[in-house]
Enzyme design. Structure first.
Site, PDB file in Angstrom:
ATOM      1  CB  THR A 129      -1.020  -0.063   1.252  1.00  0.00           C
ATOM      2  OG1 THR A 129      -1.526   1.238   1.289  1.00  0.00           O
ATOM      3  CG2 THR A 129      -0.033  -0.315   2.537  1.00  0.00           C
ATOM      4  CD  GLU A 131      -1.552   4.964   5.599  1.00  0.00           C
ATOM      5  OE1 GLU A 131      -2.307   5.533   4.775  1.00  0.00           O
ATOM      6  OE2 GLU A 131      -1.437   5.563   7.055  1.00  0.00           O
ATOM      7  CE1 TYR A 153      -3.923  -1.742   6.175  1.00  0.00           C
ATOM      8  CE2 TYR A 153      -3.037   0.291   5.213  1.00  0.00           C
ATOM      9  CZ  TYR A 153      -3.452  -0.837   4.885  1.00  0.00           C
ATOM     10  OH  TYR A 153      -3.622  -1.129   3.637  1.00  0.00           O
ATOM     11  CE  LYS A 157      -1.936  -4.067   3.771  1.00  0.00           C
ATOM     12  NZ  LYS A 157      -2.570  -5.296   3.128  1.00  0.00           N
TER      13      LYS A 157
HETATM   14  P1  NAP Z   1     -11.592  -4.669   2.550  1.00  0.00           P
HETATM   15  O1  NAP Z   1     -12.639  -4.365   1.647  1.00  0.00           O
HETATM   16  O2  NAP Z   1     -11.462  -4.095   3.900  1.00  0.00           O
HETATM   17  O3  NAP Z   1     -11.258  -6.448   2.673  1.00  0.00           O
HETATM   18  C1  NAP Z   1     -10.736  -6.929   3.634  1.00  0.00           C
HETATM   19  C2  NAP Z   1     -10.596  -8.497   3.692  1.00  0.00           C
HETATM   20  O4  NAP Z   1      -9.850  -8.889   4.498  1.00  0.00           O
HETATM   21  C3  NAP Z   1     -12.334  -8.629   3.893  1.00  0.00           C
HETATM   22  O5  NAP Z   1     -12.634  -9.938   2.894  1.00  0.00           O
HETATM   23  C4  NAP Z   1     -11.942  -9.208   5.292  1.00  0.00           C
HETATM   24  O6  NAP Z   1     -12.886 -10.203   5.629  1.00  0.00           O
HETATM   25  C5  NAP Z   1     -10.578  -9.977   5.204  1.00  0.00           C
HETATM   26  N1  NAP Z   1     -10.046 -10.224   6.619  1.00  0.00           N
HETATM   27  C6  NAP Z   1      -9.858  -9.207   7.521  1.00  0.00           C
HETATM   28  N2  NAP Z   1      -9.222  -9.911   8.480  1.00  0.00           N
HETATM   29  C7  NAP Z   1      -9.068 -11.267   8.299  1.00  0.00           C
HETATM   30  C8  NAP Z   1      -8.478 -12.231   8.952  1.00  0.00           C
HETATM   31  N3  NAP Z   1      -7.946 -12.273  10.090  1.00  0.00           N
HETATM   32  N4  NAP Z   1      -8.355 -13.520   8.333  1.00  0.00           N
HETATM   33  C9  NAP Z   1      -9.114 -13.726   6.971  1.00  0.00           C
HETATM   34  N5  NAP Z   1      -9.436 -12.652   6.425  1.00  0.00           N
HETATM   35  C10 NAP Z   1      -9.498 -11.525   7.026  1.00  0.00           C
HETATM   36  O7  NAP Z   1     -10.206  -4.366   1.942  1.00  0.00           O
HETATM   37  P2  NAP Z   1      -9.692  -3.795   0.334  1.00  0.00           P
HETATM   38  O8  NAP Z   1     -10.217  -2.466   0.244  1.00  0.00           O
HETATM   39  O9  NAP Z   1     -10.570  -4.520  -0.503  1.00  0.00           O
HETATM   40  O10 NAP Z   1      -8.255  -4.126   0.203  1.00  0.00           O
HETATM   41  C11 NAP Z   1      -7.792  -5.371  -0.200  1.00  0.00           C
HETATM   42  C12 NAP Z   1      -6.267  -5.325   0.372  1.00  0.00           C
HETATM   43  O11 NAP Z   1      -5.443  -4.455  -0.233  1.00  0.00           O
HETATM   44  C13 NAP Z   1      -5.969  -5.142   1.803  1.00  0.00           C
HETATM   45  O12 NAP Z   1      -4.855  -5.868   2.209  1.00  0.00           O
HETATM   46  C14 NAP Z   1      -5.982  -3.724   1.890  1.00  0.00           C
HETATM   47  O13 NAP Z   1      -5.030  -3.445   3.079  1.00  0.00           O
HETATM   48  C15 NAP Z   1      -5.022  -3.511   0.758  1.00  0.00           C
HETATM   49  N6  NAP Z   1      -4.952  -2.009   0.100  1.00  0.00           N
HETATM   50  C16 NAP Z   1      -6.068  -1.538  -0.327  1.00  0.00           C
HETATM   51  C17 NAP Z   1      -6.233  -0.365  -0.847  1.00  0.00           C
HETATM   52  C18 NAP Z   1      -7.309   0.494  -1.214  1.00  0.00           C
HETATM   53  O14 NAP Z   1      -7.572   1.512  -1.522  1.00  0.00           O
HETATM   54  N7  NAP Z   1      -8.573  -0.285  -1.205  1.00  0.00           N
HETATM   55  C19 NAP Z   1      -4.906   0.377  -1.033  1.00  0.00           C
HETATM   56  C20 NAP Z   1      -3.709  -0.280  -0.982  1.00  0.00           C
HETATM   57  C21 NAP Z   1      -3.581  -1.735  -0.482  1.00  0.00           C
HETATM   58  P3  NAP Z   1     -14.496  -9.958   6.207  1.00  0.00           P
HETATM   59  O15 NAP Z   1     -15.282  -9.596   5.148  1.00  0.00           O
HETATM   60  O16 NAP Z   1     -14.935 -11.386   6.847  1.00  0.00           O
HETATM   61  O17 NAP Z   1     -14.088  -9.030   7.333  1.00  0.00           O
HETATM   62  N1  GDD Z   2     -12.401   7.468   6.708  1.00  0.00           N
HETATM   63  C1  GDD Z   2     -12.354   8.778   6.825  1.00  0.00           C
HETATM   64  N2  GDD Z   2     -13.543   9.454   7.503  1.00  0.00           N
HETATM   65  N3  GDD Z   2     -11.236   9.676   6.278  1.00  0.00           N
HETATM   66  C2  GDD Z   2     -11.310  10.829   6.568  1.00  0.00           C
HETATM   67  C3  GDD Z   2     -12.404  11.514   7.062  1.00  0.00           C
HETATM   68  C4  GDD Z   2     -13.413  10.509   7.694  1.00  0.00           C
HETATM   69  O1  GDD Z   2     -14.640  11.172   8.376  1.00  0.00           O
HETATM   70  N4  GDD Z   2     -12.459  12.674   6.933  1.00  0.00           N
HETATM   71  C5  GDD Z   2     -11.188  12.817   6.514  1.00  0.00           C
HETATM   72  N5  GDD Z   2     -10.657  11.742   6.115  1.00  0.00           N
HETATM   73  C6  GDD Z   2      -9.319  11.516   5.227  1.00  0.00           C
HETATM   74  C7  GDD Z   2      -8.188  10.816   6.280  1.00  0.00           C
HETATM   75  O2  GDD Z   2      -7.783  11.405   7.216  1.00  0.00           O
HETATM   76  C8  GDD Z   2      -7.452  10.486   4.974  1.00  0.00           C
HETATM   77  O3  GDD Z   2      -6.401  11.355   4.841  1.00  0.00           O
HETATM   78  C9  GDD Z   2      -8.225  10.434   3.822  1.00  0.00           C
HETATM   79  O4  GDD Z   2      -9.554  11.073   4.215  1.00  0.00           O
HETATM   80  C10 GDD Z   2      -8.467   9.119   3.101  1.00  0.00           C
HETATM   81  O5  GDD Z   2      -9.186   8.193   4.224  1.00  0.00           O
HETATM   82  P1  GDD Z   2      -9.565   6.645   3.966  1.00  0.00           P
HETATM   83  O6  GDD Z   2     -10.540   6.990   2.976  1.00  0.00           O
HETATM   84  O7  GDD Z   2     -10.115   6.196   5.317  1.00  0.00           O
HETATM   85  O8  GDD Z   2      -8.226   5.918   3.477  1.00  0.00           O
HETATM   86  P2  GDD Z   2      -6.848   5.841   3.856  1.00  0.00           P
HETATM   87  O9  GDD Z   2      -5.989   6.729   2.727  1.00  0.00           O
HETATM   88  O10 GDD Z   2      -6.479   6.154   5.309  1.00  0.00           O
HETATM   89  O11 GDD Z   2      -6.497   4.210   3.512  1.00  0.00           O
HETATM   90  C11 GDD Z   2      -7.159   3.435   2.428  1.00  0.00           C
HETATM   91  O12 GDD Z   2      -5.866   3.687   1.477  1.00  0.00           O
HETATM   92  C12 GDD Z   2      -4.707   2.855   1.633  1.00  0.00           C
HETATM   93  C13 GDD Z   2      -3.803   3.445   0.429  1.00  0.00           C
HETATM   94  O13 GDD Z   2      -3.167   4.370   0.891  1.00  0.00           O
HETATM   95  C14 GDD Z   2      -7.178   2.066   2.875  1.00  0.00           C
HETATM   96  O14 GDD Z   2      -8.020   1.477   1.844  1.00  0.00           O
HETATM   97  C15 GDD Z   2      -5.973   1.256   3.288  1.00  0.00           C
HETATM   98  O15 GDD Z   2      -6.406   0.054   3.455  1.00  0.00           O
HETATM   99  C16 GDD Z   2      -5.079   1.434   2.038  1.00  0.00           C
HETATM  100  O16 GDD Z   2      -3.744   1.012   2.299  1.00  0.00           O
END
Ligand code: NAP
Ligand code: GDD
Length: 326
Positions: A129, A131, A153, A157
């Site tokens: 990520t 992050e 987190y 990661k």
């Molecule tokens: P998400 O919607 O939060 O999905 C997380 C998944 O992990 C869910 O299926 C959850 O299962 C499962 N999980 C959590 N804890 C577990 C455990 N202990 N054992 C087995 N399964 C578990 O995340 P996403 O947005 O699809 O992201 C996918 C991956 O990419 C994550 O690793 C995230 O950190 C990474 N990532 C995401 C982004 C982004 O912007 N979306 C960016 C960079 C990296 P349940 O449904 O049962 O809770």
């Molecule tokens: N969630 C949330 N809720 N974020 C807020 C809010 C609020 O009410 N107000 C402002 N923000 C700001 C957060 O402080 C952050 O700077 C930004 O919005 C994005 O927050 P999120 O959407 O929660 O995402 P993230 O960037 O912290 O994390 C996501 O992206 C990562 C990749 O850069 C997640 O998907 C992580 O799992 C992923 O790794």
């Protein structure tokens, strides 16, 4: 079960990316297995939404339980393993840092161990990520930018990322790490800011909510569409050699401007509804992220296809329909 040339195991199949990736691989003819953590409530709604709940094989298991991961590798006979499962919500990682370290950090190592023990020839993808860049050390972050994580987190990661590289270098595993910048969709969890905004826009427009409380709206993110990003994961595992890739759009936008786009789509002004609530500030913030996807373009021929305006339109319309059905 339909016979297919390739078998994939996806951890996190019930999450946003897991659901899109499962659909993508099914469309390519894969047999798709998903690690399914037992929960008291229903977690299959995304797979149902994409119409694939009955097409994937769910295997009970948890990232923190190595024996269940070994069984999942054996049962699936997977040749490609995508480790997408994690405690993925940054804000929660300060409330549950040890759970986050165990699931998001050590969990990745457990999956690598299961691969090494059961089928070291299987190809492995780690969901790393942006992050990890945290307090950014370069204006545009690439594969060579030093990391500086700002949340438990991000630290967890980083452990998974380096373990992936270490297993590649130590044991010759075909293990790749995708450093993905934020990606969103109508299947995004409601706690993440884009979905929180589009859900609120729909509720406000339909008279079911009066205001939207947010934290730091000056934060900037490089937002893309999850449907585009899962293809990049698959492409990484089709390369002769494993490697690490930044996956991003190359554009960054403030939370404020993202809100403006979402509210404007239904003819509203965000300034009339957004209330700043310090409750949503984080102990340490990642102020800005901006990815350089040049390597992915050059080596994978991958580019982000969906711009933020299109993404917000897609998400607002999905939430308008969802809220009106309630
Ligand atoms: P998400 O919607 O939060 O999905 C997380 C998944 O992990 C869910 O299926 C959850 O299962 C499962 N999980 C959590 N804890 C577990 C455990 N202990 N054992 C087995 N399964 C578990 O995340 P996403 O947005 O699809 O992201 C996918 C991956 O990419 C994550 O690793 C995230 O950190 C990474 N990532 C995401 C982004 C982004 O912007 N979306 C960016 C960079 C990296 P349940 O449904 O049962 O809770
Ligand atoms: N969630 C949330 N809720 N974020 C807020 C809010 C609020 O009410 N107000 C402002 N923000 C700001 C957060 O402080 C952050 O700077 C930004 O919005 C994005 O927050 P999120 O959407 O929660 O995402 P993230 O960037 O912290 O994390 C996501 O992206 C990562 C990749 O850069 C997640 O998907 C992580 O799992 C992923 O790794």
């Amino acid at each position: 079960m339909k016979l297919a040339a390739k078998s994939a195991l996806i951890t996190g199949i019930t999450g946003q990316d897991g659901a899109y990736l499962a659909k993508f691989l099914l469309d390519k003819g894969y047999t798709v297995h998903g690690l399914h953590a037992r929960r008291a409530s229903d977690t299959l709604w995304r797979l149902r939404h994409l119409g694939i709940a009955n097409d994937v094989n769910l295997i009970e298991g948890d990232l923190t339980d190595l024996s269940s991961l070994i069984r999942a590798m054996e049962k699936s006979a997977a040749t490609e393993v995508y480790n997408l499962a994690a405690q993925s919500f940054v804000a929660t990682s300060w409330e549950q840092p040890i759970l986050t370290a165990n699931a998001t950090g050590v969990g990745a190592l457990n999956v690598l161990e299961a691969v090494r023990l059961v089928n070291p020839k299987a190809r492995f993808y780690q969901a790393s990520t942006s992050e990890m860049f945290g307090l950014i050390q370069e204006a545009m972050q690439s594969e060579s930018t030093p990391f500086y994580p700002r949340s438990p987190y991000g630290v967890a990661k980083l452990f998974g990322h380096w373990m992936t590289i270490n297993y590649r270098e130590s044991f010759g595993l075909h293990a790749s790490s995708g450093i993905l910048f934020n990606h969103e969709s109508p299947l995004r969890g409601i706690e993440f800011v884009t979905r929180k905004v589009t859900d609120a826009v729909a509720r406000i427009k339909q008279g079911k909510q009066k205001e939207l409380r947010l934290g730091n709206i000056d934060a900037k993110r490089d937002w893309g569409f999850a449907g585009d990003y899962v293809e990049a994961m698959w492409l990484m595992l089709q390369q002769d050699a494993a490697d690490d890739y930044v996956i991003a759009t190359g554009k960054t936008t403030t939370v404020r401007d993202m809100c403006q786009l979402a509210f404007a789509h239904v003819g509203l002004k965000y300034e009339d509804y957004v209330v700043i609530d310090p409750k949503f500030y984080r102990p340490a913030e990642v102020e800005v992220l901006l990815g350089n996807p040049a390597k992915a373009k050059a080596k994978l021929d991958w580019v982000a296809k969906t711009d933020l305006q299109t993404l917000m339109t897609m998400m607002v319309e999905a939430d308008m329909a969802r809220v009106s059905r309630e």
